[in-house]
Design a protein around this motif. Structure first.
Motif, mmCIF file in Angstrom:
data_model
loop_
_atom_site.group_PDB
_atom_site.id
_atom_site.type_symbol
_atom_site.label_atom_id
_atom_site.label_comp_id
_atom_site.label_asym_id
_atom_site.label_seq_id
_atom_site.Cartn_x
_atom_site.Cartn_y
_atom_site.Cartn_z
ATOM 1 N N UNK A 134 -84.578 -22.568 13.246
ATOM 2 C CA UNK A 134 -83.572 -23.149 12.355
ATOM 3 C C UNK A 134 -82.550 -22.064 12.372
ATOM 4 N N UNK A 135 -82.858 -20.735 12.181
ATOM 5 C CA UNK A 135 -81.845 -19.783 11.919
ATOM 6 C C UNK A 135 -80.923 -19.654 13.098
ATOM 7 N N UNK A 136 -81.559 -19.669 14.388
ATOM 8 C CA UNK A 136 -81.050 -19.762 15.575
ATOM 9 C C UNK A 136 -79.828 -20.922 15.585
ATOM 10 N N UNK A 137 -80.481 -21.969 15.220
ATOM 11 C CA UNK A 137 -79.536 -23.211 15.066
ATOM 12 C C UNK A 137 -78.321 -23.040 14.130
ATOM 13 N N UNK A 138 -78.675 -22.274 13.011
ATOM 14 C CA UNK A 138 -77.658 -22.164 12.041
ATOM 15 C C UNK A 138 -76.579 -21.084 12.539
ATOM 16 N N UNK A 139 -76.971 -20.199 13.398
ATOM 17 C CA UNK A 139 -75.876 -19.200 13.667
ATOM 18 C C UNK A 139 -75.117 -19.675 14.909
#
Length: 181
Positions: A134-139
């Motif tokens: 989810x963090x990867x997707x956010x960035x």
């Protein structure tokens, strides 16, 4: 059943405040962050988070911690620290588990970028763990460039680095100050 993202509450319900890491309102977010990292990676993440002294997140080192408060309670936050002369590093971006899927992390990232830019940084650098899709997707959706092979298995890479260049016109305060010296 698929979770549907809820829109963020009206901005009148959210306030961005600048605090220190020692502020008691920060502790619940950092505790939950450490607990989640520990569960995902199978080792105590609290020690890793303590690796960075609190003063790295306060002036003059270029860092500040931001919290979004909903009716006085902390719901999301993040920090940045000086990575090098022109680069700020985002750290500890977090949304309380009860407040996810509302756009709060995007708002935290935008606020951190705005503050880093106001301090004269021209680039943002960050890493996230391979078990944090989810963090990867956010960035990725907020304009960060991955500095790794996105086709590779994240577990073979380790920390996933990203960067984002800030608009030059937004980075004037620090560059003007440097030119005056």
């Amino acid at each position: 059943m698929t979770s549907v993202a809820q829109p963020p509450p009206p901005s009148s319900e959210l306030t961005v405040i600048h605090v220190t890491v020692a502020d008691p309102r920060v502790e619940p977010l950092l505790r939950e962050l450490g607990n989640e990292y520990s569960a995902r990676y199978g080792k105590d993440a609290h020690a890793e988070m303590a690796r960075y002294p609190d003063e790295e997140f306060t002036a003059p080192y270029g860092g500040v911690l931001l919290l979004l408060l909903e009716r006085g309670r902390p719901v999301a936050g993040g920090a940045f620290r000086r990575y090098d002369e022109t680069t700020a590093e985002l750290k500890r971006i977090w949304t309380h588990s009860a407040h996810r899927r509302r756009g709060l992390a995007r708002r935290v990232v935008a606020e951190l970028e705005r503050e880093a830019s106001a301090r004269g940084y021209r680039r943002i650098y960050l890493t996230t763990g391979p078990r944090q899709p989810e963090a990867r997707g956010l960035y990725l959706v907020t304009g960060y460039t991955p500095l790794f092979d996105t086709e590779a298995d994240p577990e073979t890479i380790g920390p996933l680095p990203f960067e984002k260049h800030l608009p030059a016109e937004a980075c004037t305060a620090r560059t003007r100050k440097a030119a005056d010296q």
